[in-house]
Design an enzyme around this catalytic site. Structure first.
Site, PDB file in Angstrom:
ATOM      1  N   LYS A  10      -1.415   0.987   4.129  1.00  0.00           N
ATOM      2  CA  LYS A  10      -0.124   1.283   3.505  1.00  0.00           C
ATOM      3  C   LYS A  10      -0.216   2.659   2.846  1.00  0.00           C
ATOM      4  CE  LYS A  10       3.227  -0.740   0.223  1.00  0.00           C
ATOM      5  NZ  LYS A  10       3.447  -1.816  -0.749  1.00  0.00           N
ATOM      6  N   SER A  46       7.668  -4.370   0.116  1.00  0.00           N
ATOM      7  CA  SER A  46       7.595  -2.952   0.433  1.00  0.00           C
ATOM      8  C   SER A  46       6.574  -2.616   1.511  1.00  0.00           C
ATOM      9  CB  SER A  46       7.257  -2.166  -0.822  1.00  0.00           C
ATOM     10  OG  SER A  46       5.956  -2.499  -1.283  1.00  0.00           O
ATOM     11  N   SER A  99       5.338  -7.881  -2.234  1.00  0.00           N
ATOM     12  CA  SER A  99       5.362  -6.837  -1.214  1.00  0.00           C
ATOM     13  C   SER A  99       4.366  -7.008  -0.071  1.00  0.00           C
ATOM     14  CB  SER A  99       5.147  -5.459  -1.859  1.00  0.00           C
ATOM     15  OG  SER A  99       6.327  -5.046  -2.492  1.00  0.00           O
TER      16      SER A  99
END
Lengths: 483, 499
Positions: free
Chosen positions: B80, B155, B179
């Site tokens: 990420k 996210s 997330s």
């Protein structure tokens, strides 16, 4: 109307730790190239996290203990939020409602009296980066040196217990002395390792008028603290007397103009939005921790001063000089080794000859080149009559230059005092023959002439004559003066 | 060779790499080929790091040849883009970090590097991990591999989509309020948020420091266990990482959950819950019972306040964490006439609307006069939420809840209504508030889209979560399901690992 001045101080002192407050960078950045003592943490880079420097906590607690503070068992760090280019993370890690040390006091000597000033709190935080403002082609610009960012800083806040600018200055000097004794800070004001802001207000003695509190910043020396506060006392008093309005505000001291000017009024006070620092665990201190820290603390200046006066029968001025710096006091005691008789002489030698040498060579006592044991040996030589006081001064200089012991220097250079009467009598005889005028003066009753003759004897023996023996022989030889 | 290497699990790939049946370079090529096929549609990555990956794969092959094999040697991983890496930009999905390259690796990145993992790229994320759909990325949204009209969740939407689409074998995400778990659920993969303190946050671009945790995505529970093993443990650089031993997670995967007590809280029945999702989760519960688990009702009375509390605490911390992006040191820098003007312009243009909204929320909540009413109160409620869980875990070993109230929603469906968007995290936020571990596991389909359930566990008891999730997974077919898009490209162009 009679007014009383009320002053409280906020002092920041950089701690002398090897590494910074929250990272492994060296905290000794003085003289370093800008931005060389930096890492992701003190640069505030994305993703970096702080780690508490244990030594900084210990130094802060030690300071608190020296200032007679209570050390709560639980303390924590908070974020103080404000944006400025010298603040790498946009917040400063500081302490808000649970500082490491609270409710203490510092006692010190001022004007021959013992004064006590309350210490509200001592907390630990991180220093900011340094901004350097420059101009190029008429345009101002600023550079950031991050070396200072994250250096551990303690903030010491007093109660509003100070009553005059002079007292404020004396307090600051006493506080600096404590920090230096503890070895936690250089507390050097000119280098920015010791900074002071003041809150100052006036109130009438009958309590009917209380002026607003004014914060004074930008005082960069002990002298400027005293001058700025003195200026402010006058400014506030004359405004109150004339009935002019005074406002609660922050004012800056302009060193060159010797005035304070308004920087910010209360309405524009910042909201720092403190909240607990989520990246750091709270600090728990046990009684055992405090015992350990206390065990590592040296005797504090005021205690030592009083002990010197009591145990060594020294005068206040002398004891003050000897305890001003811990290294000097340590030196004194290493030399004296509990011997009261030597103490008197040691005090004289240290505050006289050694201080003069230190000033001349711009060194501290450890750099002067005479070890405490060597000074002791020198004092013994004088006491035993091996050398006289005049020679001793010469020997001291020789010790400091060569590192040799006084015994060795005296032997090697043949500096031992001449007390042998036969040897001295020959010199006395010669001096009397060569100075008929002085002899005549003496015989006519000018007693002072004997001093001159004694000087001549000394001169002949390159200062090594035992003055008492020489005087006795002179008097014997010359006989009693004619009345 | 017509086999699709992107279908392998880490366990399978690792075994075959060790036996030298396949090479790390071949394995990487298969994933790069998949990226070429689907990335234009899915957009799982902000930055692809093909060259870095190739060098790492070659190095992995040399390591394997020497017999020096770690569990993740040669395994293609997506990171990420909130994880700092030295060899690729780190944007956090924000314009404000444009051009920023970290001079250091996050601790988890370093650990993966040491194992010889292969970094295919930096996965897309909502800006500063603030969002539930990856639509808040300044670099464009990621699309759900199961339905390109839908969001992958957020996210960590890029990390979830990349694994679901076979662009990476496993990935790392971060979970502040769900997330990891919510996008894992939307994309039909497994995602685990570890206990707060299990994994070092050093090098994770901070959103809300007291809630953020890094965790893995994988297509199987075992893959997730392997990655968790690799990244866990105390880090002297993160004072909030806890110094407790890391157990061997793979030994937890016994397949046996007889006698395990699974708590179900009445409070997890919320308005807005999709009945289809509810039905699928109920079936999963029945399956768990068939496997020998005991279902126990529990009560979490304060959990209904979790979402509101979260939206005080997380923005408060974020408002401070994001103050460092001022245009002075790195990233976007716009010059104004004054310092304030420079700040306003840089931050005005650098941050997107959701980030600004949260900075304002947090700044407000921390302001003088409001601090006690909001922040202090929220911390108290947080303690109550935690206490509810402590009490529940005296009766049960894990707590089960749906991962999200709905399946993946359409792009744009909730962007106009922040509250609707926030509600998609209603089941995941409580674990963050209490610092507990949570795992999201696929448990069926509704409306043709993946449905996921979540297990929450005691602090540092990831082992039990993995055990329960694994037993369920092995008894059900869901983890073998492949998005139609991927089926299609596989049929169209059989991937063989060469151009």
């Amino acid at each position: 109307m009679e007014f009383e001045t009320v002053i409280g101080l906020e002092v920041h002192a950089q701690l002398l730790t090897r590494s910074k407050m929250f990272c492994g960078c060296s905290a000794e950045y003085a003289g370093a190239e800008p931005n060389t003592h930096v890492c992701p943490v003190c640069l505030g880079l994305p993703g970096s996290l702080p780690v508490i420097n244990r030594q900084a906590v210990v130094s802060t607690v030690m300071t608190g203990l020296a200032l007679n503070c209570r050390i709560p068992p639980y303390s924590k760090f908070d974020r103080k939020n404000y944006m400025y280019p010298d603040l790498m993370k946009g917040y400063q890690i500081s302490q808000y409602d649970l500082p490491l040390c609270v409710e203490g006091y510092l006692e010190f000597q001022h004007d021959g009296q013992r004064k006590r000033v309350g210490i509200r709190r001592v907390h630990l935080e991180e220093d900011t980066a340094r901004l350097v403002h420059r101009t190029w082609n008429g345009t101002g610009y600023s550079l950031v040196d991050v070396n200072r960012s994250g250096v551990p800083l303690i903030e010491i806040v007093t109660e509003p217990d100070l009553r005059s600018p002079e007292e404020a200055r004396a307090f600051l000097m006493a506080l600096r002395q404590v920090l230096r004794y503890l070895g936690v800070s250089t507390a050097n004001m000119e280098e920015g390792a010791f900074r002071c802001d003041a809150n100052i207000s006036q109130r009438s003695l009958d309590g009917s008028v209380v002026g607003p509190k004014v914060e004074i910043k930008n005082m960069n020396s002990f002298r400027s603290v005293e001058r700025a506060l003195a200026y402010e006392v006058e400014r506030q008093r004359s405004a109150l007397r004339r009935g002019e309005p005074l406002v609660q505000e922050t004012r800056g001291w302009l060193e060159d103009q010797e005035i304070t000017v308004s920087q910010r009024t209360k309405e524009y006070a910042e909201d720092y939005r403190y909240f607990p620092e989520p990246d750091l665990p709270p600090i728990f201190l046990t009684e055992t921790d405090l015992v350990e820290i206390r065990a590592r603390m040296p005797e504090l200046p005021l205690t030592r001063f009083e002990r010197f006066v009591r145990d060594y029968a020294l005068g206040a001025a002398e004891a003050g000089l000897l305890t001003e710096e811990r290294a000097v006091a340590d030196y004194f005691e290493a030399c004296v080794q509990g011997d009261r008789e030597i103490a008197r002489q040691a005090a004289n030698w240290i505050t006289g000859e050694l201080f003069a040498l230190m000033r001349e060579r711009v060194v501290d006592i450890d750099g002067v080149g005479v070890r405490p044991g060597q000074l002791r040996q020198l004092i013994e030589l004088v006491r035993r009559g091996t050398i006289n006081a005049l020679t001793a001064k010469e020997v001291l200089v020789a010790v400091s230059e060569t590192g040799q012991d006084p015994d060795a220097i005296v032997a090697e250079r043949g500096l031992a005092q001449v007390s042998d009467e036969a040897q001295l009598r020959a010199v006395v005889q010669r001096v009397i023959e060569q100075n008929p005028k002085a002899v005549a003066d003496y015989r006519r009753g000018k007693g002072a002439a004997i001093g001159f003759l004694l000087g001549q004897v000394m001169k002949d023996l390159r200062g090594r004559a035992n003055p008492a023996v020489a005087r006795k022989l002179l008097e014997e030889t010359l006989g009693a003066p004619v009345e | 060779m017509s086999e699709d290497l992107t279908r392998l699990t880490v366990t399978e790939a690792s075994a075959r790499l060790a036996r030298r049946e396949i090479s790390a370079v071949e394995l990487l090529q298969a994933h790069l080929e998949r990226i070429r096929q689907v990335e234009p549609q899915i957009h799982a990555f902000i930055t692809l790091t093909e060259e870095v990956a190739l060098a790492q794969a070659q190095e992995a092959d040399r390591r394997i040849a020497r017999g020096d094999v770690a569990p993740l040697t040669g395994i293609p991983i997506a990171l990420k883009d909130v994880l700092c890496t030295v060899d690729a930009p780190t944007t956090a999905g924000s314009r404000i970090l444009e051009g920023f390259r970290s001079p250091y690796d996050a601790t988890v990145v370093r650990k993966l590097r040491e194992q010889g993992a292969v970094f295919v790229g930096k996965a897309n994320t909502d800006e500063f991990a603030m969002g539930s759909s990856t639509e808040n990325s300044a670099y464009g949204p990621t699309r759900n591999p199961w339905d390109l009209e839908r969001v992958p969740g957020g996210s960590s939407g890029g990390s979830a989509a990349a694994v679901a689409a076979g662009e990476a074998m496993v990935s790392l995400g971060s979970d502040t309020g769900g997330s990891i778990r919510q996008p894992a659920g939307f994309c039909g993969v497994v995602g685990l948020k570890p206990t707060y303190g299990r994994v070092s946050r050093y090098g994770l671009v901070a959103f809300a420091s007291s809630l953020d945790q890094i965790g893995p995505f994988g297509r199987t529970v075992e893959d997730v266990a392997i990655v968790l093993q690799a990244i866990s443990g105390h880090d002297p650089c993160d004072s909030t990482s806890v110094d407790v031993p890391v157990p061997d997670y793979q030994t937890s995967l016994t397949g046996d959950i007889r006698g395990i007590r699974i708590g179900i809280a009445a409070e997890y029945q919320v308005p807005g819950m999709d009945p289809e999702v509810e039905r699928v989760v109920d079936e999963a519960v029945a399956e768990l019972q068939r496997l020998g688990a005991e279902i126990v009702p529990v009560s979490l009375p304060h959990t209904k306040y979790a979402l509101a509390t979260y939206y005080i605490i997380a923005p408060s911390e974020a408002s401070a964490n994001l103050a460092r992006y001022d245009g002075v040191k790195y990233g976007l820098s716009l010059q104004g006439e004054t310092l304030l003007e420079s700040y306003l312009q840089t931050r005005g243009r650098g941050f997107g609307p959701e980030v600004k909204r949260r900075i304002m929320l947090g700044t407000y909540a921390l302001s003088a006069g409001y601090y006690d009413a909001y922040y202090v109160k929220a911390q108290k409620v947080r303690t109550l939420i935690k206490r509810d869980f402590d009490e529940a875990f005296e009766k049960v070993d894990v707590i089960l809840a749906p991962t999200s109230p709905t399946v993946a929603f359409r792009l744009g469906e909730r962007t106009a209504d922040p509250i609707q968007m926030y509600l998609s995290d209603v089941f995941t936020i409580p674990a963050n508030m209490a610092g507990l571990p949570g795992i999201a596991v696929p448990c069926g389909f509704a409306h043709g889209l993946p449905v996921s359930m979540q297990f929450m566990g005691r602090p540092f008891d990831e082992g039990t979560l993995l055990r329960v999730a694994h037993a369920y997974e092995q008894a059900t077919p869901w983890h073998r399901a492949v998005p139609p898009l991927i089926e299609a490209v596989t049929r169209r162009a059989p991937s063989g690992g060469t151009e």
